[in-house]
Design a protein around this motif. Structure first.
Motif, PDB file in Angstrom:
ATOM      1  N   ARG A 431       0.854  -1.184   0.000  1.00  0.00           N
ATOM      2  CA  ARG A 431       0.000   0.000   0.000  1.00  0.00           C
ATOM      3  C   ARG A 431       0.891   1.236   0.000  1.00  0.00           C
ATOM      4  NH1 ARG A 431      -5.796  -0.360   2.648  1.00  0.00           N
ATOM      5  NH2 ARG A 431      -6.680   1.597   1.929  1.00  0.00           N
ATOM      6  N   ASN A 432       0.566   2.186  -0.853  1.00  0.00           N
ATOM      7  CA  ASN A 432       1.327   3.420  -0.899  1.00  0.00           C
ATOM      8  C   ASN A 432       1.329   4.063   0.485  1.00  0.00           C
ATOM      9  OD1 ASN A 432       1.985   6.287  -1.270  1.00  0.00           O
ATOM     10  ND2 ASN A 432       1.857   5.840  -3.453  1.00  0.00           N
ATOM     11  N   PRO A 433       2.503   4.363   1.026  1.00  0.00           N
ATOM     12  CA  PRO A 433       2.542   4.879   2.399  1.00  0.00           C
ATOM     13  C   PRO A 433       2.029   6.299   2.552  1.00  0.00           C
ATOM     14  CG  PRO A 433       4.757   4.774   1.469  1.00  0.00           C
ATOM     15  CD  PRO A 433       3.852   4.103   0.488  1.00  0.00           C
ATOM     16  N   LEU A 434       1.962   7.077   1.478  1.00  0.00           N
ATOM     17  CA  LEU A 434       1.564   8.480   1.633  1.00  0.00           C
ATOM     18  C   LEU A 434       0.153   8.640   2.192  1.00  0.00           C
ATOM     19  CD1 LEU A 434       3.139  10.138  -1.539  1.00  0.00           C
ATOM     20  CD2 LEU A 434       3.961  10.193   0.813  1.00  0.00           C
ATOM     21  N   PRO A 435      -0.890   7.959   1.648  1.00  0.00           N
ATOM     22  CA  PRO A 435      -2.222   8.105   2.240  1.00  0.00           C
ATOM     23  C   PRO A 435      -2.292   7.584   3.677  1.00  0.00           C
ATOM     24  CG  PRO A 435      -2.365   7.173   0.021  1.00  0.00           C
ATOM     25  CD  PRO A 435      -0.927   7.150   0.416  1.00  0.00           C
ATOM     26  N   VAL A 436      -1.524   6.544   3.981  1.00  0.00           N
ATOM     27  CA  VAL A 436      -1.527   5.997   5.341  1.00  0.00           C
ATOM     28  C   VAL A 436      -0.937   7.013   6.310  1.00  0.00           C
ATOM     29  CG1 VAL A 436      -0.694   4.136   6.821  1.00  0.00           C
ATOM     30  CG2 VAL A 436      -1.386   3.638   4.468  1.00  0.00           C
ATOM     31  N   ILE A 437       0.126   7.679   5.904  1.00  0.00           N
ATOM     32  CA  ILE A 437       0.748   8.683   6.767  1.00  0.00           C
ATOM     33  C   ILE A 437      -0.182   9.884   6.938  1.00  0.00           C
ATOM     34  CG2 ILE A 437       2.632  10.370   6.832  1.00  0.00           C
ATOM     35  CD1 ILE A 437       4.431   8.121   5.732  1.00  0.00           C
ATOM     36  N   GLU A 438      -0.870  10.284   5.871  1.00  0.00           N
ATOM     37  CA  GLU A 438      -1.835  11.382   5.998  1.00  0.00           C
ATOM     38  C   GLU A 438      -2.942  11.023   6.990  1.00  0.00           C
ATOM     39  OE1 GLU A 438      -3.221  12.215   2.104  1.00  0.00           O
ATOM     40  OE2 GLU A 438      -1.299  13.010   1.390  1.00  0.00           O
ATOM     41  N   LEU A 439      -3.415   9.777   6.923  1.00  0.00           N
ATOM     42  CA  LEU A 439      -4.435   9.314   7.856  1.00  0.00           C
ATOM     43  C   LEU A 439      -3.897   9.321   9.286  1.00  0.00           C
ATOM     44  CD1 LEU A 439      -7.266   8.022   8.251  1.00  0.00           C
ATOM     45  CD2 LEU A 439      -6.157   5.797   7.909  1.00  0.00           C
ATOM     46  N   ALA A 440      -2.677   8.824   9.455  1.00  0.00           N
ATOM     47  CA  ALA A 440      -2.071   8.809  10.788  1.00  0.00           C
ATOM     48  C   ALA A 440      -1.966  10.221  11.348  1.00  0.00           C
ATOM     49  CB  ALA A 440      -0.688   8.155  10.727  1.00  0.00           C
ATOM     50  N   ASN A 441      -1.616  11.172  10.513  1.00  0.00           N
ATOM     51  CA  ASN A 441      -1.500  12.552  10.985  1.00  0.00           C
ATOM     52  C   ASN A 441      -2.851  13.135  11.381  1.00  0.00           C
ATOM     53  OD1 ASN A 441       1.279  12.792  10.903  1.00  0.00           O
ATOM     54  ND2 ASN A 441       1.323  13.580   8.818  1.00  0.00           N
ATOM     55  N   GLU A 442      -3.924  12.715  10.705  1.00  0.00           N
ATOM     56  CA  GLU A 442      -5.261  13.147  11.116  1.00  0.00           C
ATOM     57  C   GLU A 442      -5.579  12.658  12.523  1.00  0.00           C
ATOM     58  OE1 GLU A 442      -8.809  13.204   8.589  1.00  0.00           O
ATOM     59  OE2 GLU A 442      -7.524  12.364   7.006  1.00  0.00           O
ATOM     60  N   ILE A 443      -5.236  11.402  12.786  1.00  0.00           N
ATOM     61  CA  ILE A 443      -5.496  10.836  14.115  1.00  0.00           C
ATOM     62  C   ILE A 443      -4.644  11.540  15.161  1.00  0.00           C
ATOM     63  CG2 ILE A 443      -5.413   8.727  15.508  1.00  0.00           C
ATOM     64  CD1 ILE A 443      -5.819   7.156  12.859  1.00  0.00           C
ATOM     65  N   LEU A 444      -3.359  11.720  14.858  1.00  0.00           N
ATOM     66  CA  LEU A 444      -2.472  12.397  15.807  1.00  0.00           C
ATOM     67  C   LEU A 444      -2.955  13.809  16.112  1.00  0.00           C
ATOM     68  CD1 LEU A 444       0.971  11.248  14.336  1.00  0.00           C
ATOM     69  CD2 LEU A 444       0.043  10.591  16.558  1.00  0.00           C
ATOM     70  N   ALA A 445      -3.492  14.479  15.109  1.00  0.00           N
ATOM     71  CA  ALA A 445      -3.939  15.858  15.299  1.00  0.00           C
ATOM     72  C   ALA A 445      -5.079  15.963  16.302  1.00  0.00           C
ATOM     73  CB  ALA A 445      -4.354  16.453  13.959  1.00  0.00           C
ATOM     74  N   LEU A 446      -5.903  14.909  16.415  1.00  0.00           N
ATOM     75  CA  LEU A 446      -7.000  14.946  17.383  1.00  0.00           C
ATOM     76  C   LEU A 446      -6.484  15.052  18.811  1.00  0.00           C
ATOM     77  CD1 LEU A 446      -9.420  12.222  15.941  1.00  0.00           C
ATOM     78  CD2 LEU A 446      -9.637  14.710  15.780  1.00  0.00           C
ATOM     79  N   TRP A 447      -5.274  14.578  19.044  1.00  0.00           N
ATOM     80  CA  TRP A 447      -4.659  14.660  20.376  1.00  0.00           C
ATOM     81  C   TRP A 447      -3.555  15.726  20.420  1.00  0.00           C
ATOM     82  CZ3 TRP A 447      -7.355  10.460  18.966  1.00  0.00           C
ATOM     83  CH2 TRP A 447      -8.092   9.783  19.947  1.00  0.00           C
ATOM     84  N   ASP A 448      -3.455  16.506  19.363  1.00  0.00           N
ATOM     85  CA  ASP A 448      -2.437  17.554  19.287  1.00  0.00           C
ATOM     86  C   ASP A 448      -1.036  16.979  19.472  1.00  0.00           C
ATOM     87  OD1 ASP A 448      -1.647  20.180  18.866  1.00  0.00           O
ATOM     88  OD2 ASP A 448      -1.626  20.673  21.001  1.00  0.00           O
ATOM     89  N   ARG A 449      -0.805  15.827  18.841  1.00  0.00           N
ATOM     90  CA  ARG A 449       0.497  15.176  18.930  1.00  0.00           C
ATOM     91  C   ARG A 449       1.354  15.556  17.726  1.00  0.00           C
ATOM     92  NH1 ARG A 449       3.073  13.367  22.673  1.00  0.00           N
ATOM     93  NH2 ARG A 449       3.440  11.189  22.132  1.00  0.00           N
ATOM     94  N   PRO A 450       2.689  15.480  17.845  1.00  0.00           N
ATOM     95  CA  PRO A 450       3.572  15.832  16.728  1.00  0.00           C
ATOM     96  C   PRO A 450       3.301  14.944  15.512  1.00  0.00           C
ATOM     97  CG  PRO A 450       4.819  15.674  18.768  1.00  0.00           C
ATOM     98  CD  PRO A 450       3.452  15.147  19.069  1.00  0.00           C
ATOM     99  N   PRO A 451       3.200  15.517  14.328  1.00  0.00           N
ATOM    100  CA  PRO A 451       2.892  14.719  13.141  1.00  0.00           C
ATOM    101  C   PRO A 451       4.114  14.005  12.589  1.00  0.00           C
ATOM    102  CG  PRO A 451       3.177  16.999  12.516  1.00  0.00           C
ATOM    103  CD  PRO A 451       3.303  16.955  14.028  1.00  0.00           C
TER     104      PRO A 451
END
Length: 465
Positions: A431-451
């Protein structure tokens, strides 16, 4: 030395990747991905077969070794543990190298996979927060005899150099706990320093045989609390702690009363146990497997017994320990095509962690899990959930692992459980890692964690040779 984001660091590896993956990179949307760390790497290159009957040699993969070695040298110089990457070749001779820095909120994953997202800084799974149950009535085994132990070891190791009282006191102050008398008696005979043995491996072997383990010197003795036994969230969240009423050893990750003083020679730690189970003895000897996250096994009822090679009496009188309780349903359950046949069959009040794996029938409802008081972990393979939004009804989840599509449903509906301490994205196959990383950053942002950050390097590699 060049930095990690310079073409010179990567050029030999980029050429090798392009050569070995030409057809894949030339396809529409083609890419290759990998990871390089100071301790190893995973890169998609071809390796020649080496002769049967011998181990692989560096010379069998010299080109790969040299190309990866250049990157690893930069990591070492920069004090960076690892770097993940993705390579694209948008046109002949051109290369786009994407470098990913997971930052402090993402654990290292297996291979090129993204590790768990730590949503609360410093959070650890529930078993790693568990402290030992008090054992106020625990007493040393009748066989514990510090004087006998010391006499025996002096006979076996007549020329050994023992620790001074000052060294023993320093160890106690460092650990913040008093050493048991048997352990102090052992160290008064030998302090197990390599320099005391004159670099003699034979003497070290004799000492290990005399004591019953590879003995650590006093300044290497440590307390095996939970923090000393770290594990990735993805694995640790599926562990559970249980101590049966007839157990000699508490089923913990670690304990402030587990004092490690040796090794079995294979990486398993030997400790004195000052927080025994209901059926154990104060000062018993236990072994912690390096292949397991939780628990320890009984070795001997006392250090004297271990030195005298007397095995522990695992089965004790039921009047002393209490009869074993009736068998309970498992606290950790796996629902899949060859395991537990349904979510309802896995559900019970003591359930702590549920994994839904490969499933060949209709997607599953999570309704049977609603209201379970101890459920803290849920993982699910792609397409196994009838309605991902049912997750919002599961109070108490601290870890959740889902496929990107299920995470998308929760994110779009604002239904991601905010009580989570960690999360993971289940990716099956390539799986192309770019969409997965974008998704991970969305989740991290909900907790205001470093992307997760991305650096793109453009390289001109010229025509394929």
């Amino acid at each position: 030395m060049p930095s990690i984001d310079e073409v010179a660091t990567w050029e030999p590896l980029l050429r090798l990747l392009r050569h070995d993956n030409a057809e894949r990179l030339a396809a529409p949307g083609g890419y290759v991905a990998g990871k390089i760390g100071r301790g190893g790497w995973s890169v998609p290159v071809a390796r020649a077969a080496f002769p049967l009957g011998r181990a692989a040699l560096v010379s069998d993969m010299q080109t790969e070794w040299d190309a990866v070695g250049r990157v690893r040298s930069v990591l070492e110089e920069s004090d960076v543990n690892e770097v993940s990457f993705m390579l694209e070749t948008p046109e002949p001779g051109k290369a786009l190298l994407h470098l990913f820095d997971p930052g402090p909120a993402v654990e290292s994953g297996l291979g090129t996979r993204l590790g768990a997202l730590v949503l609360v800084e410093g959070a650890v799974p529930e078993p790693w927060r568990r402290l030992p149950d008090p054992a106020p009535d625990a007493a040393p085994a009748p066989t514990a005899d510090a004087a006998l132990l010391e006499r025996t070891l002096r006979e076996r190791l007549p020329s050994a150099i023992g620790a001074t009282e000052e060294e023993l006191t320093a160890t106690e102050e460092r650990l913040g706990v008093a050493l048991p008398e048997e352990l102090k008696a052992l160290y008064r005979v030998t302090r197990a320093r390599w320099e005391d043995l004159g670099g003699d491996y034979g003497a070290a072997t004799d000492m290990a045989r005399a004591v019953g383990c590879e003995l650590f010197p006093p300044d290497e003795v440590y307390v095996a609390d939970a923090a000393s036994r770290p594990a990735p969230w993805e694995h640790a969240a599926m562990d559970a702690v249980e101590t049966r009423p007839d157990a000699a050893v508490q089923g913990l990750v670690g304990s402030p009363g587990w004092i490690v003083f040796g090794d079995n020679g294979g990486g398993d730690r030997i400790a004195v146990d000052l927080t025994p189970g209901p059926c154990g003895h104060l000062g018993q000897i236990i072994i912690m497997s390096h292949e397991e996250n939780c628990g320890a096994a009984l070795v001997a009822d006392s250090l004297t017994d271990m030195v005298l090679d007397r095995r522990a009496e695992v089965k004790r009188d039921e009047e002393e320990c209490g009869a074993p309780r009736e068998k309970q349903p498992p606290a950790v359950a796996w629902v899949n095509r060859s395991g537990i046949p349904s979510v309802a069959a896995a559900a019970h009040p003591g359930l702590e962690a549920l994994s839904i794996g490969v499933w060949e029938h209709e997607p599953l409802s999570l309704e049977p899990l609603v209201g379970l008081p101890r459920l803290r972990t849920l993982t699910a393979y792609p397409g196994t959930l009838a309605d991902p939004l049912e997750i919002a009804r599961l109070d108490g989840l601290e870890f959740l692992e889902l496929a990107p599509e299920e995470w998308r449903v929760l994110l779009d509906s604002g239904a991601v459980p905010r009580g989570l301490s960690a999360a993971a994205i289940e990716v099956q196959g390539e799986r192309n890692p770019l969409p997965v990383i974008e998704l991970a950053n969305e989740i991290l942002a909900l907790w205001d964690r470093p992307p997760i950050t991305r650096t793109v390097i453009e390289a001109d590699l010229g025509p394929v040779a």
